[in-house]
Enzyme design. Structure first.
Site, short mmCIF file in Angstrom:
data_model
loop_
_atom_site.label_atom_id
_atom_site.label_comp_id
_atom_site.label_asym_id
_atom_site.label_seq_id
_atom_site.Cartn_x
_atom_site.Cartn_y
_atom_site.Cartn_z
N GLY A 11 0.84 -1.20 0.00
CA GLY A 11 0.00 0.00 0.00
C GLY A 11 0.88 1.25 0.00
N ARG A 21 13.02 10.57 -3.39
CA ARG A 21 13.82 11.77 -3.71
C ARG A 21 15.14 11.75 -2.94
NH1 ARG A 21 13.97 16.52 -0.71
NH2 ARG A 21 14.55 18.43 -1.82
N ARG A 72 0.75 -4.87 -5.37
CA ARG A 72 0.82 -6.09 -4.58
C ARG A 72 1.04 -7.19 -5.62
NH1 ARG A 72 -0.65 -4.24 0.49
NH2 ARG A 72 -2.33 -2.72 0.52
N ASP A 103 5.52 -4.53 5.99
CA ASP A 103 6.08 -5.81 6.45
C ASP A 103 6.17 -6.84 5.31
OD1 ASP A 103 3.31 -5.77 6.40
OD2 ASP A 103 3.08 -7.12 8.09
N THR A 125 4.60 2.66 5.28
CA THR A 125 3.24 2.15 5.47
C THR A 125 2.51 3.04 6.45
OG1 THR A 125 1.90 0.33 6.34
CG2 THR A 125 4.13 0.47 7.19
N ILE A 126 1.23 3.26 6.21
CA ILE A 126 0.47 4.10 7.16
C ILE A 126 0.18 3.34 8.45
CG2 ILE A 126 -0.61 5.51 5.35
CD1 ILE A 126 -3.24 3.89 5.96
N ASP A 127 0.33 2.02 8.42
CA ASP A 127 -0.14 1.21 9.55
C ASP A 127 0.72 1.30 10.81
OD1 ASP A 127 -2.15 0.41 7.92
OD2 ASP A 127 -1.48 -1.65 7.66
N ASP A 129 3.10 -0.59 11.68
CA ASP A 129 3.12 -1.94 12.25
C ASP A 129 4.46 -2.64 12.06
OD1 ASP A 129 2.94 -2.21 9.52
OD2 ASP A 129 1.37 -3.73 9.54
N MET A 169 -8.25 2.74 9.17
CA MET A 169 -7.40 1.69 8.60
C MET A 169 -6.39 1.16 9.62
SD MET A 169 -6.45 2.47 4.67
CE MET A 169 -7.50 1.84 3.37
N ARG A 171 -4.42 -2.62 8.92
CA ARG A 171 -4.81 -4.00 8.62
C ARG A 171 -4.89 -4.89 9.86
NH1 ARG A 171 -3.58 -6.64 3.59
NH2 ARG A 171 -2.11 -4.97 3.19
N LYS A 213 -23.91 13.25 28.91
CA LYS A 213 -23.21 13.28 27.62
C LYS A 213 -24.20 12.80 26.56
CE LYS A 213 -18.66 12.00 25.86
NZ LYS A 213 -18.97 12.12 24.48
N ARG A 253 -4.88 7.18 3.10
CA ARG A 253 -3.61 6.81 2.46
C ARG A 253 -3.07 7.91 1.54
NH1 ARG A 253 -3.77 0.89 1.05
NH2 ARG A 253 -3.38 1.48 -1.09
N1 LIG Z 1 6.90 -13.76 1.96
C1 LIG Z 1 7.18 -12.95 0.93
N2 LIG Z 1 8.21 -13.24 0.09
C2 LIG Z 1 8.50 -12.46 -0.95
N3 LIG Z 1 7.81 -11.35 -1.26
C3 LIG Z 1 6.79 -11.00 -0.49
C4 LIG Z 1 6.40 -11.78 0.65
N4 LIG Z 1 5.35 -11.19 1.23
C5 LIG Z 1 5.05 -10.10 0.50
N5 LIG Z 1 5.91 -9.97 -0.53
C6 LIG Z 1 5.91 -8.94 -1.59
O1 LIG Z 1 5.64 -7.66 -1.02
C7 LIG Z 1 4.43 -7.13 -1.60
C8 LIG Z 1 3.76 -6.21 -0.64
O2 LIG Z 1 3.35 -6.93 0.52
P1 LIG Z 1 1.98 -6.53 1.27
O3 LIG Z 1 0.89 -6.56 0.27
O4 LIG Z 1 1.88 -7.40 2.46
O5 LIG Z 1 2.14 -5.01 1.67
P2 LIG Z 1 3.13 -4.33 2.72
O6 LIG Z 1 4.47 -4.19 2.15
O7 LIG Z 1 3.03 -5.04 4.02
O8 LIG Z 1 2.52 -2.86 2.80
P3 LIG Z 1 1.14 -2.39 3.50
O9 LIG Z 1 0.80 -3.36 4.59
O10 LIG Z 1 1.43 -1.03 4.01
O11 LIG Z 1 0.13 -2.38 2.41
C9 LIG Z 1 3.65 -8.36 -2.00
O12 LIG Z 1 2.66 -8.09 -2.93
C10 LIG Z 1 4.77 -9.23 -2.57
O13 LIG Z 1 5.14 -8.77 -3.84
O1 LIG Z 2 -5.47 -0.69 -0.80
P1 LIG Z 2 -5.80 -2.10 -0.42
O2 LIG Z 2 -5.05 -3.08 -1.24
O3 LIG Z 2 -7.26 -2.31 -0.34
O4 LIG Z 2 -5.24 -2.34 1.07
C1 LIG Z 2 -5.79 -1.79 2.19
C2 LIG Z 2 -4.84 -2.04 3.34
O5 LIG Z 2 -3.64 -1.34 3.11
C3 LIG Z 2 -3.37 -0.47 4.19
O6 LIG Z 2 -3.92 0.80 3.86
C4 LIG Z 2 -1.89 -0.34 4.40
O7 LIG Z 2 -1.38 -1.55 4.80
C5 LIG Z 2 -4.13 -1.08 5.36
O8 LIG Z 2 -4.37 -0.13 6.37
C6 LIG Z 2 -5.37 -1.58 4.67
O9 LIG Z 2 -5.91 -2.70 5.35
MG LIG Z 3 1.66 -4.76 5.71
#
Ligand SMILES: Nc1ncnc2c1ncn2[C@@H]1O[C@H](COP(=O)(O)OP(=O)(O)OP(=O)(O)O)[C@@H](O)[C@H]1O
Ligand SMILES: O=P(O)(O)OC[C@H]1O[C@](O)(CO)[C@@H](O)[C@@H]1O
Ligand SMILES: [Mg+2]
Length: 339
Positions: A11, A21, A72, A103, A125-127, A129, A169, A171, A213, A253
């Protein structure tokens, strides 16, 4: 290291552009060539890679989203795709990569490093986490947006004596809910890291009403359940016919990053380049007590797992860092209507 690349994955988050940049400008300052990989790991595998220069990142520091685009791309969990990605980099003489993402993206960066290709992770990531950093790039902007919306909902909620559930949001993480909830004076905050009972919310609501309240604001992290589900559960336990649900969604986001996110992104981006220059890989940049730190990417992901199964089968929920517990308790203390 003479040639490096940067990608954004998962995300998007406000401040990703400022981080790109900083990677580009710091890289050029170090005498490197910096390549941009479009659409995260998808573009890496498909070779959607182009050389960036100082002008490519002009006007980007204040822009939301990511001009390199994000994706993704679940295929990247497969070895075959990871090796294809590395081939694309090697074919261009690129020796290191900066991965800006959450992550999941860190897992991808970890795989690249394991295959001998140095990758540095930046927490985009905005989360909020990710273990090993107190703040992620984009969190401050997302919370600011959520608070702006909550303030507005409070106005209409008090005008109509209504109860509102506002779904934010995050996740699997309650950080946005906690920070936005406290900043907006929410009466209840429901997060995935802490169990709560619907009947307790109803009890507190009744106590609040007894104290005069006339409205009630509940901030719900999406990782707990949907706003409508909580609304149904509340209605089953109390007279809440005038309850409203508002889902903030992707508005959180987008938008121009806050000062804090811009500065954090700039510092982290520049730091990532310095680490690659030293030949380091497999590290994630974080911030702790206002100082930049590095952690093994593996540690950042695995230790930060929000849930793990104990040997007895029970589920253990881990906090990514210590702040949420304190904030959770603080909110309970600030909204105790029984006294
Ligand atoms: N176990 C893994 N091994 C290799 N690549 C991975 C794995 N898990 C995730 N990825 C890659 O990272 C991409 C992004 O992962 P994910 O969709 O979990 O978002 P994120 O990086 O956690 O960001 P956010 O949670 O903020 O959306 C996946 O679509 C994939 O391409
Ligand atoms: O934009 P998508 O793929 O619907 O993902 C939404 C998820 O991505 C995030 O915005 C960032 O990880 C979460 O807070 C939310 O659950
Ligand atoms: Mg994530």
């Amino acid at each position: 290291m003479k040639r490096i690349a940067v990608l954004t994955s998962g995300g998007d988050s406000p401040g990703m552009n400022a981080a790109i940049r900083a990677v580009v400008r710091q890289g050029i300052a170090e005498g490197m060539e910096v390549y941009g990989i479009k659409y995260g790991y998808k573009g890496l595998v498909e070779g959607d890679i182009e050389l960036l220069d100082t002008a490519s990142v002009r006007d980007q520091v204040a822009r939301g989203g990511t001009f390199l685009y994000s994706a993704r791309y679940p295929e990247f969990v497969q070895l075959e795709y990871q090796l294809k990605g590395i081939e694309q980099l090697k074919a261009r003489g690129i020796e290191g990569v900066v991965v800006i993402g959450g992550d999941g993206s860190y897992h991808g960066a970890m795989r690249l490093t394991e295959h001998g290709f140095p990758a540095i992770g930046l927490p985009g990531t905005i989360d909020n986490d990710i273990v090993g950093t107190e703040y992620t790039i984009g969190f401050d902007t997302a919370v600011t947006t959520a608070v702006d919306a909550l303030d507005k909902i409070r106005d209409t909620s008090s005008s109509h004596n209504r109860t509102f559930i506002v779904e934010v949001m995050g996740r699997d993480a309650g950080d946005i809910a906690l920070w936005a909830g406290i900043a907006a004076g929410a009466d209840d905050i429901c997060i995935p890291e802490r169990e709560f009972k619907v009947e307790n919310i109803v009890k507190r609501m009744n106590e609040a009403h007894k104290q005069g309240k006339n409205h009630y604001l509940i901030v719900l992290a999406e990782g707990v359940m949907h706003g409508e589900e909580l609304a149904e559960a509340l209605k089953r336990q109390g007279d809440l016919s005038d309850l409203r649900v508002s889902v903030l969604g992707h508005i959180q986001r987008g938008g121009s990053p806050t000062v804090r996110d811009r500065v954090l992104a700039s510092r982290m981006g520049a730091h990532a380049v310095k680490l690659l220059k030293e030949g380091k890989g497999g590290l994630a940049v974080g911030i702790r007590h206002e100082k930049l730190v590095e952690n093994p990417i593996l540690g950042s992901v695995e230790e930060g797992a929000l849930m793990s199964i104990n040997p007895d089968g029970s589920i253990k929920v881990n906090f990514p860092h210590e702040a949420p517990i304190e904030l959770y308790r603080l909110n309970k203390a600030l909204n105790n209507y029984s006294k």
